[in-house]
Design a protein around this motif. Structure first.
Motif, PDB file in Angstrom:
ATOM      1  N   LEU A  35       7.067  76.938  35.608  1.00 33.00           N
ATOM      2  CA  LEU A  35       7.646  75.379  35.799  1.00 33.00           C
ATOM      3  C   LEU A  35       8.683  75.102  34.607  1.00 33.00           C
ATOM      4  CD1 LEU A  35       4.100  73.639  36.430  1.00 33.00           C
ATOM      5  CD2 LEU A  35       5.715  74.344  38.343  1.00 33.00           C
ATOM      6  N   PRO A  36       9.735  74.061  35.160  1.00 32.58           N
ATOM      7  CA  PRO A  36      10.723  73.755  34.325  1.00 32.58           C
ATOM      8  C   PRO A  36      10.123  73.364  32.873  1.00 32.58           C
ATOM      9  CG  PRO A  36      10.926  72.692  36.408  1.00 32.58           C
ATOM     10  CD  PRO A  36       9.661  73.037  36.471  1.00 32.58           C
ATOM     11  N   GLU A  37      11.021  73.460  31.884  1.00 35.67           N
ATOM     12  CA  GLU A  37      10.574  73.062  30.582  1.00 35.67           C
ATOM     13  C   GLU A  37      10.333  71.561  30.519  1.00 35.67           C
ATOM     14  OE1 GLU A  37      12.371  73.184  25.806  1.00 35.67           O
ATOM     15  OE2 GLU A  37      13.419  73.826  27.461  1.00 35.67           O
ATOM     16  N   GLY A  38       9.020  71.122  29.769  1.00 29.35           N
ATOM     17  CA  GLY A  38       8.592  69.841  29.743  1.00 29.35           C
ATOM     18  C   GLY A  38       7.583  69.319  31.006  1.00 29.35           C
ATOM     19  N   VAL A  50      -2.265  70.320  39.832  1.00 28.62           N
ATOM     20  CA  VAL A  50      -2.071  68.988  39.034  1.00 28.62           C
ATOM     21  C   VAL A  50      -0.618  69.266  38.289  1.00 28.62           C
ATOM     22  CG1 VAL A  50      -2.682  67.496  37.297  1.00 28.62           C
ATOM     23  CG2 VAL A  50      -4.281  68.430  38.841  1.00 28.62           C
ATOM     24  N   VAL A  51       0.484  68.698  38.613  1.00 32.75           N
ATOM     25  CA  VAL A  51       1.668  68.845  37.926  1.00 32.75           C
ATOM     26  C   VAL A  51       2.013  67.465  37.107  1.00 32.75           C
ATOM     27  CG1 VAL A  51       4.080  69.488  37.991  1.00 32.75           C
ATOM     28  CG2 VAL A  51       2.168  70.441  39.811  1.00 32.75           C
ATOM     29  N   ALA A  52       2.292  67.754  35.833  1.00 32.59           N
ATOM     30  CA  ALA A  52       2.663  66.347  34.937  1.00 32.59           C
ATOM     31  C   ALA A  52       4.124  66.769  34.549  1.00 32.59           C
ATOM     32  CB  ALA A  52       1.621  66.064  33.864  1.00 32.59           C
ATOM     33  N   ASN A  53       5.156  65.936  34.664  1.00 29.84           N
ATOM     34  CA  ASN A  53       6.337  65.827  34.109  1.00 29.84           C
ATOM     35  C   ASN A  53       6.523  64.771  33.019  1.00 29.84           C
ATOM     36  OD1 ASN A  53       9.213  65.889  33.676  1.00 29.84           O
ATOM     37  ND2 ASN A  53       9.938  65.202  35.789  1.00 29.84           N
ATOM     38  N   THR A  54       6.467  65.558  31.824  1.00 33.18           N
ATOM     39  CA  THR A  54       6.447  64.800  30.513  1.00 33.18           C
ATOM     40  C   THR A  54       8.047  64.499  30.098  1.00 33.18           C
ATOM     41  OG1 THR A  54       6.675  66.524  29.144  1.00 33.18           O
ATOM     42  CG2 THR A  54       4.277  65.936  29.971  1.00 33.18           C
ATOM     43  N   THR A  55       8.889  64.640  30.627  1.00 37.96           N
ATOM     44  CA  THR A  55      10.466  64.567  30.493  1.00 37.96           C
ATOM     45  C   THR A  55      10.804  63.229  31.016  1.00 37.96           C
ATOM     46  OG1 THR A  55      11.449  65.577  32.431  1.00 37.96           O
ATOM     47  CG2 THR A  55      10.680  67.094  30.734  1.00 37.96           C
ATOM     48  N   GLY A  56      11.990  63.010  30.707  1.00 38.22           N
ATOM     49  CA  GLY A  56      12.553  61.728  31.222  1.00 38.22           C
ATOM     50  C   GLY A  56      13.402  61.964  32.594  1.00 38.22           C
ATOM     51  N   GLU A  57      13.503  63.216  32.989  1.00 43.76           N
ATOM     52  CA  GLU A  57      14.353  63.658  34.048  1.00 43.76           C
ATOM     53  C   GLU A  57      13.239  64.123  35.314  1.00 43.76           C
ATOM     54  OE1 GLU A  57      17.560  62.996  34.202  1.00 43.76           O
ATOM     55  OE2 GLU A  57      17.379  62.291  32.110  1.00 43.76           O
ATOM     56  N   ALA A  58      13.963  63.779  36.680  1.00 44.29           N
ATOM     57  CA  ALA A  58      13.056  64.288  37.851  1.00 44.29           C
ATOM     58  C   ALA A  58      13.262  65.957  38.115  1.00 44.29           C
ATOM     59  CB  ALA A  58      13.606  63.767  39.119  1.00 44.29           C
ATOM     60  N   VAL A  59      12.269  66.550  38.549  1.00 46.24           N
ATOM     61  CA  VAL A  59      12.271  68.034  38.862  1.00 46.24           C
ATOM     62  C   VAL A  59      11.802  68.165  40.206  1.00 46.24           C
ATOM     63  CG1 VAL A  59      11.608  68.624  36.244  1.00 46.24           C
ATOM     64  CG2 VAL A  59       9.683  68.264  38.109  1.00 46.24           C
ATOM     65  N   VAL A  60      11.992  69.410  40.881  1.00 50.51           N
ATOM     66  CA  VAL A  60      11.539  69.570  42.353  1.00 50.51           C
ATOM     67  C   VAL A  60      10.079  69.492  42.120  1.00 50.51           C
ATOM     68  CG1 VAL A  60      11.523  71.341  43.964  1.00 50.51           C
ATOM     69  CG2 VAL A  60      13.553  71.128  42.532  1.00 50.51           C
ATOM     70  N   LEU A  61       9.715  68.683  43.292  1.00 50.22           N
ATOM     71  CA  LEU A  61       7.997  68.534  43.753  1.00 50.22           C
ATOM     72  C   LEU A  61       7.770  69.871  44.272  1.00 50.22           C
ATOM     73  CD1 LEU A  61       6.047  66.473  43.569  1.00 50.22           C
ATOM     74  CD2 LEU A  61       6.609  65.924  45.970  1.00 50.22           C
ATOM     75  N   PRO A  62       6.550  70.300  43.725  1.00 48.95           N
ATOM     76  CA  PRO A  62       6.025  71.357  44.295  1.00 48.95           C
ATOM     77  C   PRO A  62       5.570  71.340  45.727  1.00 48.95           C
ATOM     78  CG  PRO A  62       5.372  71.494  41.944  1.00 48.95           C
ATOM     79  CD  PRO A  62       6.111  70.087  42.337  1.00 48.95           C
ATOM     80  N   ALA A  63       5.350  72.316  46.611  1.00 53.77           N
ATOM     81  CA  ALA A  63       4.805  72.119  48.039  1.00 53.77           C
ATOM     82  C   ALA A  63       3.374  71.807  48.032  1.00 53.77           C
ATOM     83  CB  ALA A  63       4.950  73.406  48.568  1.00 53.77           C
TER      84      ALA A  63
END
Length: 564
Positions: free
Chosen positions: A512-515, A526-539
């Motif tokens: 997964l991307p950093e952060g 379960v996927v948590a994005n702790t950054t302030g930028e959007a990332v691609v949503l997994p399938a």
């Protein structure tokens, strides 16, 4: 997972505590049935249906025992009765019966490190005089200096100022000093006394015989003090209760414990308590409040012959950062699992800044200091709530037992702008206003947006003032709104129960991307994005999202549960 029957609520779910969701009630701030502005046991009874609807397995009640209320009930003057502020023993019995009818267990809060100075035991110790058996029930010591005018050592109170107070004997002469790790109205017991140990076994029996399902043990790491009571100056980065976050690479065995925290002798006490609890039917539990680092040390409290759970303050204190969260989750599961215990997860309680504010602070804030109008780095409330919802969605998918603090299911922030003259925490007074203390997380709950005191009290009274904007957080405002924090919690708890997530295992999702943090568990990713930028949503099909999702994207500060 709540039991199915009301007449014997404990039998169907052996070791229920391994995966339970436990809701902390701070009684004076939950619901006021009497109209005096202070929450009470009848108020709790009236609102239990809302907790059953939320989907919790148990409630933990902060102290409701007889007390002068110098420290909001954590200064107990009678361990076997209910303070009139909160009702009567009959009110407790009715509350317990209603909870059990709803399939909700009840955990009490036991305070064994210290009593109130108004407790008959301490008053007897003062009256009995030097060298008496009664004095041996507490930590009396002669002072230093030519005439004993200096404290026995340099220890400081958790609430600020010296941890010793000198008494005056009945004949007017200066006497010895007594230890109070907390306020001067809270003298520490001497746990080397057999008499003290026997008294607390009787206290445990009293409540167990009434049907209580267990105890959260206050300051469970503080009962025993090091021999000789040596001087100690805590590290600058230590929280008020002793926790010192460890930097990566620091060897746990090199971490020196304060001589009043985490001493080896406490374990003998809890082994004795565990033997007593095991004589009762119904899977009664002990949960430790022990602010001890590292996690490998806190696991000593939950060995198979001691307590059942210990609060995971390392997790509570972790920043909103994917790498840090993965590390503490791994360490928690390994440390508790090594002794056959479940990990616990917690984000807020009555002693810390609510996580809807804490996770957005931009300056250091040590546990116990609190925040107020002049605090540096005050949070952006929008960012704070977004991160809080994401952090909760992550936590409630983890294996083990989760704790929820009243009001967090509404997204309540810390009440920052309390007037100085309304504050009541001893920390505020003992530091001359240098630390705001814990009042901000203890403000009474909003139930009804357009009612006096937001439905907390029919008279409009409230022992701490409620922020004017809290109608937006009221339960009746949020109930049924699919975008509300309340409905997010209800959905998460329902899915958690249906899929048995508390009893599951997890496997990390790499690449997964950093952060961004991800794990798979029982058919859910379960996927948590702790950054302030959007990332691609997994399938995967979306089961739950802590906030709005973009088109094929997972926004910053957002957690999602996906069906695999």
């Amino acid at each position: 997972m709540r039991p199915e029957t009301a007449d014997d609520n404990r039998t169907p779910a052996p070791e229920w505590w391994r995966s339970a969701v436990i809701y902390q009630i701070y009684p004076r701030s939950f619901a006021d049935a009497s109209g005096d502005g202070i929450g009470d046991l009848p108020g709790i009874t009236e609102r239990l249906d809302s907790l059953a609807e939320l989907g919790v397995d148990a409630i933990w009640l902060s102290p409701f025992y007889t007390s002068p209320q110098k420290d909001a009930g954590y200064d107990v003057s009678d361990y076997c009765d209910v303070d009139p502020l909160f009702g009567t023993l009959a009110d407790f019995d009715r509350m317990l019966a209603k909870a059990h009818e709803l399939g909700i267990r009840v955990i009490g809060d036991l305070v064994p490190n210290h009593s109130s100075d108004q407790h008959p035991w301490f008053q007897q110790a003062l009256a009995a005089g030097p060298g008496s058996e009664e004095r041996d029930h507490y930590m009396f010591r002669e002072g230093r200096g030519e005439n004993g005018e200096l404290p026995p050592n340099n220890w400081q109170s958790v609430f600020g100022g010296p941890a010793w107070t000198r008494i005056t004997e009945a004949d007017g002469t200066p006497g010895p000093w007594y230890l109070h790790i907390f306020d001067s109205s809270q003298p520490d017991f001497n746990w080397s006394s057999t008499w003290v140990r026997e008294q607390f076994l009787d206290v445990l029996r009293f409540w167990l015989d009434r049907g209580i399902d267990g105890f959260r043990v206050d300051v469970a790491h503080g009962l025993v003090k090091a021999d000789g009571l040596p001087d100690w100056t805590p590290p600058a980065e230590a929280g008020s209760m002793g926790g010192v976050p460890l930097e990566p690479g620091v060897e746990p065995e090199l971490v020196e414990l304060a001589p009043y925290w985490g001493q080896e002798g406490v374990h003998e006490i809890y082994r004795e308590w565990r033997l007593l609890l095991d004589t009762y039917e119904g899977d009664r539990v002990l949960a430790a409040e022990a602010w001890v680092d590292p996690l490998s040390r806190i696991a000593h409290w939950v060995r198979s012959d001691e307590m059942h759970q210990a609060f995971n303050f390392a997790y509570l204190g972790t920043t909103w950062d994917a790498a840090a969260l993965r590390r503490v989750i791994d360490e928690s599961i390994a440390a508790f699992g090594a002794v056959g215990a479940p990990s616990t997860w917690v984000l807020s309680n009555h002693d810390v800044v609510r996580h809807a504010s804490r996770l957005a602070l931009t300056a250091e804030n040590l546990q116990g200091h609190g925040i107020g109008p002049l605090t540096e780095g005050l949070p952006d409330p929008v960012v704070g709530l977004r991160r809080a919802r994401a952090a909760t969605a992550l936590m409630l998918a983890l294996p083990g037992s989760a704790y929820i603090y009243q009001g967090e299911e509404l997204g309540l922030p810390e009440a920052v702008d309390l007037p100085d003259d309304a504050r009541q925490d001893p920390t505020w007074f003992r530091t001359n206003g240098e630390r705001y203390g814990r009042d901000g997380c203890r403000v009474p709950l909003p139930w009804t947006a357009d009612a006096p005191a937001f439905g907390f009290s029919t008279t409009g009274e409230s022992w701490l003032p409620q922020p004017a904007g809290w109608g937006a957080f009221a339960r009746d405002t949020e109930r049924g709104d699919p975008d509300s924090t309340l409905e997010l919690y209800r959905l998460a708890l329902r899915l958690r129960a249906e899929r048995g997530l508390g009893n599951s295992t997890l496997e990390w999702v790499d690449g997964l991307p950093e952060g961004v943090l991800g794990f798979a568990t029982d058919g859910i990713t379960v996927v948590a994005n702790t950054t302030g930028e959007a990332v691609v949503l997994p399938a995967g099909d979306v089961l739950l999202a802590s906030g709005p999702l973009g088109e094929n994207s997972l926004p910053g500060d957002t957690t999602v549960w996906l069906a695999r």
